[in-house]
Design a protein around this motif. Structure first.
Motif, PDB file in Angstrom:
ATOM      1  N   ASN A 194      57.699  25.798  54.149  1.00 61.37           N
ATOM      2  CA  ASN A 194      57.626  24.355  54.349  1.00 61.37           C
ATOM      3  C   ASN A 194      58.787  23.632  53.660  1.00 61.37           C
ATOM      4  OD1 ASN A 194      56.156  22.092  55.458  1.00 61.37           O
ATOM      5  ND2 ASN A 194      55.690  21.504  53.340  1.00 61.37           N
ATOM      6  N   VAL A 195      59.621  24.393  52.950  1.00 63.58           N
ATOM      7  CA  VAL A 195      60.782  23.824  52.272  1.00 63.58           C
ATOM      8  C   VAL A 195      62.028  24.561  52.744  1.00 63.58           C
ATOM      9  CG1 VAL A 195      61.862  23.273  50.065  1.00 63.58           C
ATOM     10  CG2 VAL A 195      59.361  23.316  50.246  1.00 63.58           C
ATOM     11  N   LEU A 196      63.058  23.837  53.127  1.00 65.93           N
ATOM     12  CA  LEU A 196      64.309  24.435  53.581  1.00 65.93           C
ATOM     13  C   LEU A 196      65.477  23.828  52.820  1.00 65.93           C
ATOM     14  CD1 LEU A 196      63.860  24.512  57.474  1.00 65.93           C
ATOM     15  CD2 LEU A 196      63.618  26.413  55.879  1.00 65.93           C
ATOM     16  N   ARG A 197      66.454  24.646  52.549  1.00 60.76           N
ATOM     17  CA  ARG A 197      67.689  24.193  51.897  1.00 60.76           C
ATOM     18  C   ARG A 197      68.814  24.232  52.935  1.00 60.76           C
ATOM     19  NH1 ARG A 197      69.840  24.563  46.474  1.00 60.76           N
ATOM     20  NH2 ARG A 197      72.096  24.814  46.482  1.00 60.76           N
ATOM     21  N   LEU A 198      69.416  23.088  53.187  1.00 56.53           N
ATOM     22  CA  LEU A 198      70.503  22.980  54.158  1.00 56.53           C
ATOM     23  C   LEU A 198      71.789  22.630  53.424  1.00 56.53           C
ATOM     24  CD1 LEU A 198      68.650  20.919  56.931  1.00 56.53           C
ATOM     25  CD2 LEU A 198      68.691  23.401  56.578  1.00 56.53           C
ATOM     26  N   GLU A 199      72.811  23.456  53.602  1.00 52.87           N
ATOM     27  CA  GLU A 199      74.071  23.273  52.877  1.00 52.87           C
ATOM     28  C   GLU A 199      75.175  22.888  53.864  1.00 52.87           C
ATOM     29  OE1 GLU A 199      74.852  26.794  50.619  1.00 52.87           O
ATOM     30  OE2 GLU A 199      72.958  26.682  49.513  1.00 52.87           O
ATOM     31  N   PHE A 200      75.837  21.779  53.569  1.00 50.53           N
ATOM     32  CA  PHE A 200      76.885  21.256  54.452  1.00 50.53           C
ATOM     33  C   PHE A 200      78.266  21.248  53.789  1.00 50.53           C
ATOM     34  CE2 PHE A 200      72.933  18.794  55.501  1.00 50.53           C
ATOM     35  CZ  PHE A 200      72.654  19.442  56.699  1.00 50.53           C
ATOM     36  N   THR A 201      78.382  21.841  52.605  1.00 51.68           N
ATOM     37  CA  THR A 201      79.630  21.728  51.849  1.00 51.68           C
ATOM     38  C   THR A 201      80.812  22.426  52.513  1.00 51.68           C
ATOM     39  OG1 THR A 201      78.948  23.650  50.524  1.00 51.68           O
ATOM     40  CG2 THR A 201      78.463  21.475  49.628  1.00 51.68           C
ATOM     41  N   LYS A 202      80.542  23.424  53.364  1.00 50.44           N
ATOM     42  CA  LYS A 202      81.640  24.177  53.980  1.00 50.44           C
ATOM     43  C   LYS A 202      82.036  23.641  55.356  1.00 50.44           C
ATOM     44  CE  LYS A 202      80.623  28.563  51.653  1.00 50.44           C
ATOM     45  NZ  LYS A 202      80.317  29.999  51.851  1.00 50.44           N
ATOM     46  N   ILE A 203      81.416  22.553  55.795  1.00 48.47           N
ATOM     47  CA  ILE A 203      81.794  21.970  57.080  1.00 48.47           C
ATOM     48  C   ILE A 203      83.165  21.307  56.948  1.00 48.47           C
ATOM     49  CG2 ILE A 203      81.251  20.153  58.750  1.00 48.47           C
ATOM     50  CD1 ILE A 203      78.322  20.709  58.315  1.00 48.47           C
ATOM     51  N   THR A 204      84.070  21.671  57.835  1.00 48.84           N
ATOM     52  CA  THR A 204      85.439  21.147  57.753  1.00 48.84           C
ATOM     53  C   THR A 204      85.714  20.033  58.755  1.00 48.84           C
ATOM     54  OG1 THR A 204      86.200  22.879  59.289  1.00 48.84           O
ATOM     55  CG2 THR A 204      86.322  23.363  56.926  1.00 48.84           C
ATOM     56  N   ASP A 205      84.940  19.993  59.852  1.00 43.21           N
ATOM     57  CA  ASP A 205      85.195  19.001  60.910  1.00 43.21           C
ATOM     58  C   ASP A 205      83.910  18.836  61.722  1.00 43.21           C
ATOM     59  OD1 ASP A 205      86.514  17.178  62.420  1.00 43.21           O
ATOM     60  OD2 ASP A 205      87.765  18.611  63.516  1.00 43.21           O
ATOM     61  N   VAL A 206      83.816  17.744  62.463  1.00 43.72           N
ATOM     62  CA  VAL A 206      82.620  17.486  63.268  1.00 43.72           C
ATOM     63  C   VAL A 206      83.023  17.055  64.670  1.00 43.72           C
ATOM     64  CG1 VAL A 206      81.214  16.824  61.273  1.00 43.72           C
ATOM     65  CG2 VAL A 206      82.496  15.066  62.503  1.00 43.72           C
ATOM     66  N   ASP A 207      82.138  17.314  65.639  1.00 40.50           N
ATOM     67  CA  ASP A 207      82.350  16.772  66.976  1.00 40.50           C
ATOM     68  C   ASP A 207      81.013  16.263  67.515  1.00 40.50           C
ATOM     69  OD1 ASP A 207      80.862  18.836  68.145  1.00 40.50           O
ATOM     70  OD2 ASP A 207      82.445  19.444  69.514  1.00 40.50           O
ATOM     71  N   PRO A 208      81.027  15.447  68.580  1.00 43.40           N
ATOM     72  CA  PRO A 208      79.803  14.796  69.050  1.00 43.40           C
ATOM     73  C   PRO A 208      78.682  15.757  69.428  1.00 43.40           C
ATOM     74  CG  PRO A 208      81.722  13.689  69.981  1.00 43.40           C
ATOM     75  CD  PRO A 208      82.224  14.914  69.294  1.00 43.40           C
ATOM     76  N   VAL A 209      79.009  16.887  70.059  1.00 47.15           N
ATOM     77  CA  VAL A 209      77.960  17.819  70.471  1.00 47.15           C
ATOM     78  C   VAL A 209      77.247  18.408  69.257  1.00 47.15           C
ATOM     79  CG1 VAL A 209      77.492  20.027  71.610  1.00 47.15           C
ATOM     80  CG2 VAL A 209      79.061  18.386  72.666  1.00 47.15           C
ATOM     81  N   GLY A 210      78.018  18.834  68.268  1.00 51.41           N
ATOM     82  CA  GLY A 210      77.406  19.368  67.052  1.00 51.41           C
ATOM     83  C   GLY A 210      76.553  18.325  66.357  1.00 51.41           C
ATOM     84  N   CYS A 211      77.022  17.081  66.351  1.00 48.42           N
ATOM     85  CA  CYS A 211      76.249  15.999  65.728  1.00 48.42           C
ATOM     86  C   CYS A 211      74.914  15.812  66.449  1.00 48.42           C
ATOM     87  CB  CYS A 211      77.048  14.696  65.757  1.00 48.42           C
ATOM     88  SG  CYS A 211      78.453  14.647  64.615  1.00 48.42           S
ATOM     89  N   GLY A 212      74.949  15.866  67.779  1.00 45.64           N
ATOM     90  CA  GLY A 212      73.723  15.697  68.545  1.00 45.64           C
ATOM     91  C   GLY A 212      72.722  16.807  68.282  1.00 45.64           C
ATOM     92  N   LEU A 213      73.206  18.052  68.199  1.00 48.38           N
ATOM     93  CA  LEU A 213      72.317  19.182  67.943  1.00 48.38           C
ATOM     94  C   LEU A 213      71.693  19.100  66.555  1.00 48.38           C
ATOM     95  CD1 LEU A 213      74.510  22.018  69.494  1.00 48.38           C
ATOM     96  CD2 LEU A 213      72.319  21.196  70.378  1.00 48.38           C
ATOM     97  N   LEU A 214      72.507  18.797  65.553  1.00 49.32           N
ATOM     98  CA  LEU A 214      71.978  18.713  64.193  1.00 49.32           C
ATOM     99  C   LEU A 214      71.012  17.545  64.058  1.00 49.32           C
ATOM    100  CD1 LEU A 214      71.911  19.708  61.301  1.00 49.32           C
ATOM    101  CD2 LEU A 214      73.955  18.335  60.822  1.00 49.32           C
ATOM    102  N   LEU A 215      71.310  16.428  64.716  1.00 57.34           N
ATOM    103  CA  LEU A 215      70.430  15.267  64.661  1.00 57.34           C
ATOM    104  C   LEU A 215      69.037  15.623  65.176  1.00 57.34           C
ATOM    105  CD1 LEU A 215      69.880  12.225  64.338  1.00 57.34           C
ATOM    106  CD2 LEU A 215      70.786  11.910  66.653  1.00 57.34           C
TER     107      LEU A 215
END
Length: 470
Positions: free
Chosen positions: A262-283
Motif C-alpha cells: 500500500n506504500v510505493l516509493r517513486l524516484e524521479f531524480t534521474k529523469i533528464t527530459d520530458v515529453d507530452p506522452v510520458g507526462c500523460g502516462l505518468l499523470l
C-alpha cells in the motif's frame, strides 16, 4: 480496457481532468457552431489544435492498451541481506602500471559559480593498501578530468560532456589514460544517452583493444541498485532518462508492486527530459494510485516539476494539456498550494478553461528527503542516496548513527549518481572527525565522475575510495 483510469475524479479525489479527446471534440463542435462568425484563420488553427490533441491522446491510449494486453506479472524476489563489501586487490586487472604518489599539489580554479580552492591532482590513494592500479595521463589530461568532474557536480552536464568528448579524441593528450573515457561512459549512462554510449564503446574497443563498459538499462539498474528488500521494505520504482512512452515498463512494475504494497516509493531524480506522452502516462498512473488509496514516497518530484515547467510557455497551446496537468498534480501531491494557484492561472490563460481546483492529498504523501540514505544496524554497509546536494545535514546524521555501531564505516555508493561541489566539501569536513576518532571510512562502487571529484576535494585523505567495476 486501459489499465489506468481516464482523466476524472471521484468524491474526495483530485479535481476532474478532462480527457484530451473529449476536450478536442468539444472544441471542434464549438468551432463548427460558430463557423459563420469565426475568423477563418482562427477556425483553422482551432481545428489543427483539436486534431493534434486527438492524435496525442490516441497515442497515450494505444500505449496503455498495449500494456494491458502484453503485461505479464513478474515475480518479486526479495534480495538477500546486504553482504559485506570487500576491497578488491586489483580493481583494474587489465592495467599494468601502478602510479606512484605525486606529492606536488596544483592549484585549480573552479567555475565562476563555485569557490576557488587549492586541490591536489593526485588520482590514486596514497597509502599502501589503498593504491588503485590505473593508468594516468599527463598533467593536461588530469586538468581536464578535474574540470569535467566539477562541471558535472555543478549540473553543467553539457559542458562536462563537451570537455570529455574533446579529451578522448585529442591526439595531444596522453592516449593511454582511460579515466576520461570512463567518466564519459558514466555521463552518457546517467543522462540516458545510449546511442552515444554505444558509439563510444566502438571507439574504446578499437583504441584499447579491450572490451568496453556495457550499457545498463533502467530495469537492470533498478534491480542492481535497489536497497535490500527485507520484510516490510517499501518497493521502489526509479524513473530515468527521458520521460516518454518508454516509461510503460516502469509503470507496469509500479502496478505490480502496488498489488502487494500500500506504500510505493517513486524516484524521479534521474529523469533528464520530458515529453507530452510520458507526462500523460505518468499523470494517469498517479491518479490511479490516488484512487486506490496508496501512500506515496516521492523523491525528486520538485525537480521533475522544474523540468516540466521548462518545456511550457504561457499562452502557447501544445498538442496536449498533459504536461500542465502533471505539473499541477505534482504540486498538489507536494501540498504546494501557492505554487499550484500561480500555475493554475497560467494554465487558465493558455487554454481558456477553468483549471482544476486545489485539493490537499487524501493519502499520506512524503517527499522522503533522500539524503537520509539507508540505515540498517544489521547491515555492514551504509547505502548512499541517489544524489547528494547542499542539504547534507540529514545524511551526515544518518552516517553518524551508522558509524556509532561500526568501526569500519563502509559507504556503498552503487546508487549514487551525483554529488554537488558544496556537498562534497561538507562530506569532507564532517567525515574527518570520524576518521580522527579511529574509524576507517571506505566508499565503494563510486562512479568515475564522483571518483574524480572526491580526489579533487581531498576525500581520499580520509577515506578509501574504490571506483565501480566496469
Amino acid at each position: 480496457m486501459a489499465i489506468f483510469g481516464l482523466f476524472g475524479k471521484k468524491d474526495n479525489q483530485p479535481a476532474p481532468v478532462e480527457k484530451d479527446t473529449s476536450r478536442a471534440k468539444r472544441k471542434e463542435g464549438d468551432a463548427k457552431a460558430n463557423a459563420g462568425n469565426a475568423d477563418p484563420e482562427r477556425l483553422k488553427q482551432a481545428q489543427r489544435n483539436a486534431a493534434r490533441a486527438n492524435a496525442t491522446a490516441r497515442k497515450i491510449d494505444a500505449i496503455e492498451s498495449e500494456m494491458s494486453s502484453e503485461f505479464r506479472p513478474s515475480v518479486m524476489v526479495a534480495n538477500p541481506d546486504t553482504l559485506p563489501l570487500t576491497t578488491p586487490t586489483n580493481t583494474f586487472p587489465n592495467q599494468k602500471q601502478s602510479v606512484e604518489k605525486n606529492d606536488s599539489p596544483t592549484t585549480m580554479t573552479a567555475p565562476s559559480a563555485l569557490p576557488t580552492m587549492a586541490v591536489t591532482t593526485e588520482f590514486l590513494l596514497g597509502e599502501e593498501g589503498k593504491t588503485i592500479f590505473i593508468e594516468v595521463g599527463t598533467s593536461e589530461t588530469e586538468q581536464v578530468i578535474e574540470e569535467a568532474s566539477i562541471l558535472f557536480a555543478n549540473e553543467q552536464n553539457a559542458m562536462a560532456e563537451q570537455l570529455l568528448a574533446e579529451a578522448v579524441h585529442d591526439e595531444k593528450l596522453n592516449k593511454t589514460t582511460k579515466m576520461a573515457w570512463w567518466m564519459l561512459f558514466d555521463l552518457y549512462q546517467i543522462t540516458g544517452k545510449q546511442q552515444q554510449f554505444e558509439s563510444l564503446s566502438i571507439e574504446y574497443a578499437n583504441r584499447f583493444e579491450t572490451s568496453p563498459p556495457t550499457w545498463i538499462d533502467s530495469a537492470q539498474s533498478e534491480a542492481e541498485t535497489a536497497p535490500a528488500q527485507r520484510k516490510g521494505a517499501v518497493p521502489a520504482v526509479a524513473f530515468s532518462g527521458k520521460l516518454d512512452g518508454s516509461i510503460i515498463k516502469m509503470l507496469e512494475r509500479m502496478q505490480k508492486f502496488g498489488e502487494s504494497s500500500n506504500v510505493l516509493r517513486l524516484e524521479f531524480t534521474k529523469i533528464t527530459d520530458v515529453d507530452p506522452v510520458g507526462c500523460g502516462l505518468l499523470l494517469r498512473s498517479l491518479q490511479k494510485l490516488q484512487k486506490s488509496g496508496h501512500d506515496l514516497i516521492l523523491v525528486g518530484a520538485a525537480e521533475l516539476v522544474a523540468k516540466i515547467r521548462s518545456i511550457l510557455e504561457v499562452g502557447r497551446r501544445d498538442e496536449t494539456e498533459a504536461p500542465w496537468l502533471l505539473m499541477l498534480e505534482l504540486m498538489r501531491l507536494l501540498n504546494q498550494e501557492k505554487e499550484f494557484e500561480e500555475a493554475s492561472i497560467d494554465y487558465c490563460i493558455t487554454f481558456e478553461v477553468s483549471p482544476p481546483a486545489f485539493v490537499a492529498p487524501q493519502n499520506k504523501i512524503t517527499t522522503a528527503a533522500d539524503e537520509g540514505g539507508a540505515v540498517d544496524a544489521l547491515s555492514d554497509s551504509f547505502l548512499m542516496p541517489n544524489t547528494v546536494d547542499g542539504k547534507t545535514d540529514q545524511l551526515i546524521a544518518s552516517i553518524g548513527k551508522f558509524a556509532a555501531s561500526h568501526n569500519q564505516v563502509l559507504l556503498d555508493c552503487k546508487r549514487l549518481t551525483r554529488v554537488d561541489f558544496t556537498a562534497a566539501g561538507q562530506l569532507l569536513s564532517n567525515l574527518a572527525p570520524l576518521c580522527s576518532s579511529g574509524k576507517t571510512i571506505e566508499m565503494h562502487n563510486v562512479n568515475y565522475l564522483i571518483y574524480a571529484l572526491f580526489n579533487v576535494m581531498g576525500l581520499k585523505e580520509i577515506a578509501q575510495i574504490v571506483p565501480r567495476k566496469l
